[in-house]
Design an enzyme around this catalytic site. Structure first.
Site, PDB file in Angstrom:
ATOM      1  N   ASP A  11       1.831  -3.116   2.459  1.00 14.26           N
ATOM      2  CA  ASP A  11       1.997  -2.383   1.205  1.00 14.26           C
ATOM      3  C   ASP A  11       0.985  -2.864   0.157  1.00 14.26           C
ATOM      4  O   ASP A  11       0.612  -4.037   0.154  1.00 14.26           O
ATOM      5  CB  ASP A  11       3.437  -2.605   0.703  1.00 14.26           C
ATOM      6  CG  ASP A  11       3.867  -1.531  -0.281  1.00 14.26           C
ATOM      7  OD1 ASP A  11       3.109  -0.571  -0.512  1.00 14.26           O
ATOM      8  OD2 ASP A  11       4.975  -1.671  -0.832  1.00 14.26           O
ATOM      9  N   TRP A  16      -4.130  -1.989  -5.045  1.00  9.23           N
ATOM     10  CA  TRP A  16      -5.301  -2.865  -4.947  1.00  9.23           C
ATOM     11  C   TRP A  16      -6.564  -2.082  -5.328  1.00  9.23           C
ATOM     12  O   TRP A  16      -7.394  -2.561  -6.097  1.00  9.23           O
ATOM     13  CB  TRP A  16      -5.423  -3.401  -3.508  1.00  9.23           C
ATOM     14  CG  TRP A  16      -6.630  -4.255  -3.284  1.00  9.23           C
ATOM     15  CD1 TRP A  16      -6.760  -5.588  -3.534  1.00  9.23           C
ATOM     16  CD2 TRP A  16      -7.899  -3.812  -2.771  1.00  9.23           C
ATOM     17  NE1 TRP A  16      -8.026  -6.013  -3.212  1.00  9.23           N
ATOM     18  CE2 TRP A  16      -8.740  -4.944  -2.738  1.00  9.23           C
ATOM     19  CE3 TRP A  16      -8.405  -2.583  -2.339  1.00  9.23           C
ATOM     20  CZ2 TRP A  16     -10.056  -4.876  -2.296  1.00  9.23           C
ATOM     21  CZ3 TRP A  16      -9.709  -2.514  -1.894  1.00  9.23           C
ATOM     22  CH2 TRP A  16     -10.527  -3.655  -1.870  1.00  9.23           C
ATOM     23  N   ARG A  24      -7.765   5.509  -3.996  1.00 13.09           N
ATOM     24  CA  ARG A  24      -6.736   4.908  -3.140  1.00 13.09           C
ATOM     25  C   ARG A  24      -7.215   4.742  -1.695  1.00 13.09           C
ATOM     26  O   ARG A  24      -6.883   3.772  -1.017  1.00 13.09           O
ATOM     27  CB  ARG A  24      -5.469   5.776  -3.157  1.00 13.09           C
ATOM     28  CG  ARG A  24      -4.770   5.822  -4.503  1.00 13.09           C
ATOM     29  CD  ARG A  24      -3.576   6.759  -4.448  1.00 13.09           C
ATOM     30  NE  ARG A  24      -2.676   6.400  -3.374  1.00 13.09           N
ATOM     31  CZ  ARG A  24      -1.753   5.426  -3.451  1.00 13.09           C
ATOM     32  NH1 ARG A  24      -1.605   4.759  -4.575  1.00 13.09           N
ATOM     33  NH2 ARG A  24      -0.980   5.148  -2.425  1.00 13.09           N
ATOM     34  N   HIS A  28      -7.015   1.868   1.545  1.00 10.27           N
ATOM     35  CA  HIS A  28      -6.609   2.014   2.950  1.00 10.27           C
ATOM     36  C   HIS A  28      -7.719   1.502   3.874  1.00 10.27           C
ATOM     37  O   HIS A  28      -7.445   0.891   4.905  1.00 10.27           O
ATOM     38  CB  HIS A  28      -6.289   3.479   3.263  1.00 10.27           C
ATOM     39  CG  HIS A  28      -5.098   3.993   2.490  1.00 10.27           C
ATOM     40  ND1 HIS A  28      -3.939   3.275   2.359  1.00 10.27           N
ATOM     41  CD2 HIS A  28      -4.907   5.153   1.792  1.00 10.27           C
ATOM     42  CE1 HIS A  28      -3.067   3.958   1.624  1.00 10.27           C
ATOM     43  NE2 HIS A  28      -3.633   5.094   1.267  1.00 10.27           N
ATOM     44  N   LEU A 122      -0.966  -9.906  23.569  1.00 11.43           N
ATOM     45  CA  LEU A 122      -0.255  -9.434  22.372  1.00 11.43           C
ATOM     46  C   LEU A 122       0.112  -7.969  22.567  1.00 11.43           C
ATOM     47  O   LEU A 122      -0.710  -7.186  23.048  1.00 11.43           O
ATOM     48  CB  LEU A 122      -1.164  -9.572  21.138  1.00 11.43           C
ATOM     49  CG  LEU A 122      -0.604  -9.000  19.819  1.00 11.43           C
ATOM     50  CD1 LEU A 122       0.546  -9.874  19.306  1.00 11.43           C
ATOM     51  CD2 LEU A 122      -1.696  -8.917  18.751  1.00 11.43           C
ATOM     52  N   ARG A 171      11.998  -4.398   0.064  1.00 12.20           N
ATOM     53  CA  ARG A 171      12.926  -3.456   0.701  1.00 12.20           C
ATOM     54  C   ARG A 171      12.391  -3.097   2.087  1.00 12.20           C
ATOM     55  O   ARG A 171      11.228  -3.354   2.394  1.00 12.20           O
ATOM     56  CB  ARG A 171      13.111  -2.210  -0.162  1.00 12.20           C
ATOM     57  CG  ARG A 171      11.827  -1.515  -0.525  1.00 12.20           C
ATOM     58  CD  ARG A 171      12.043  -0.270  -1.394  1.00 12.20           C
ATOM     59  NE  ARG A 171      10.750   0.187  -1.878  1.00 12.20           N
ATOM     60  CZ  ARG A 171      10.190  -0.203  -3.013  1.00 12.20           C
ATOM     61  NH1 ARG A 171      10.823  -1.039  -3.816  1.00 12.20           N
ATOM     62  NH2 ARG A 171       8.986   0.236  -3.355  1.00 12.20           N
ATOM     63  N   LEU A 172      13.261  -2.444   2.888  1.00 11.06           N
ATOM     64  CA  LEU A 172      12.894  -2.151   4.284  1.00 11.06           C
ATOM     65  C   LEU A 172      12.264  -0.775   4.462  1.00 11.06           C
ATOM     66  O   LEU A 172      11.585  -0.528   5.470  1.00 11.06           O
ATOM     67  CB  LEU A 172      14.122  -2.268   5.197  1.00 11.06           C
ATOM     68  CG  LEU A 172      14.543  -3.689   5.558  1.00 11.06           C
ATOM     69  CD1 LEU A 172      15.805  -3.671   6.399  1.00 11.06           C
ATOM     70  CD2 LEU A 172      13.436  -4.402   6.318  1.00 11.06           C
TER      71      LEU A 172
END
Ligand code: FPP
Length: 227
Positions: A11, A16, A24, A28, A122, A171-172
């Site tokens: 997030d 940023w 924006r 990203h 991984l 928060r989730l």
């Protein structure tokens, strides 16, 4: 803990970028570079599964220009990184809906999944067009009456040990709700584009300092240890 699963809510890309007078989308783009950094750092920290929240079902309601740019960025990531994933033993998998993603992105995902299927160092899961509530509902409907807690958990994937969210939010946001039942949570004020392998290492350190009791009491643990 035999299978260390870390999940990250990435997030703060937009804030940023805006803080630097950038669009924006630049946030990203920098966020995608941060993804490369954590994927490289993760295996050396003992992480076996890394699940990244790259695009939620709710993200479709963002401006069309931003959604298109995100889809392109995801496609570019797959084109650029699939080879490196194979080399580094990273198995790539997408979770979430595929029927609404752009067809070329789905093709790239399927190729990446096929090419990396045998990688074992991984397991990198990208949550795309993802909603935990929807996944839970779909899985329950699919498994029907014979469902048990075990078969349900098995169908969803591994429980999360450590959940990290950047940018100071706590928060989730409809991410891995079932799988996070006993997750330790680390919230950091860092914006995602500035997140580094060292930040991941610090969060993992914090996780190892936590006392995970899974509902038991501490003295029960002690009793077990001394038995
Ligand atoms: C949240 O920041 C981030 C997203 C909605 C997208 C996450 C995407 C990336 C990190 C880049 C591409 C991903 C991969 C896997 C290559 P936000 O835009 O909500 O930030 P804000 O809360 O500051 O507005």
């Amino acid at each position: 803990m035999d299978h260390f699963h870390v999940a990250i809510i990435m997030d703060g890309n937009g804030r940023w970028a805006q803080g630097r007078g950038l669009p924006r989308v630049a946030g990203h783009r920098a966020g995608a570079t941060a993804v490369r950094r954590v994927v490289e750092a993760a295996p050396n920290l003992g992480i076996k599964t890394l699940t990244l929240y790259a695009f939620s079902e709710d993200n479709w309601s963002r401006p069309a220009r931003e959604v298109t740019a995100l889809m392109k960025l995801l496609g570019r990531y797959l084109v650029d990184e699939t080879g490196r994933c194979i080399k580094n033993g990273v198995r790539l998998e997408a979770i979430g809906r595929r029927d609404r993603l752009p067809a070329p992105l789905v093709t790239l995902l399927e190729q990446a999944e096929r090419k990396t299927a045998r990688c074992r160092r991984l397991h990198l899961r990208l949550a795309l067009d993802y909603s935990s509530r929807r996944t839970i509902l779909d899985t329950a409907l699919r498994l029907g009456n014979s469902v048990t807690e075990e078969t349900f958990s098995e169908a969803l994937g591994p429980d999360v040990d450590l959940l990290i969210r950047t940018s100071g939010e706590q928060r989730l946001s409809d991410f891995l709700l079932w799988e996070c039942a006993y997750a330790e949570m680390v919230f950091t004020p860092r914006m995602w584009p500035t997140f580094t392998g060292e930040d991941l290492a610090q969060a993992v350190d914090e996780f190892h300092r936590r006392d995970r009791r899974f509902g038991r009491v501490a003295c029960e643990d002690d009793a077990r240890r001394t038995a």
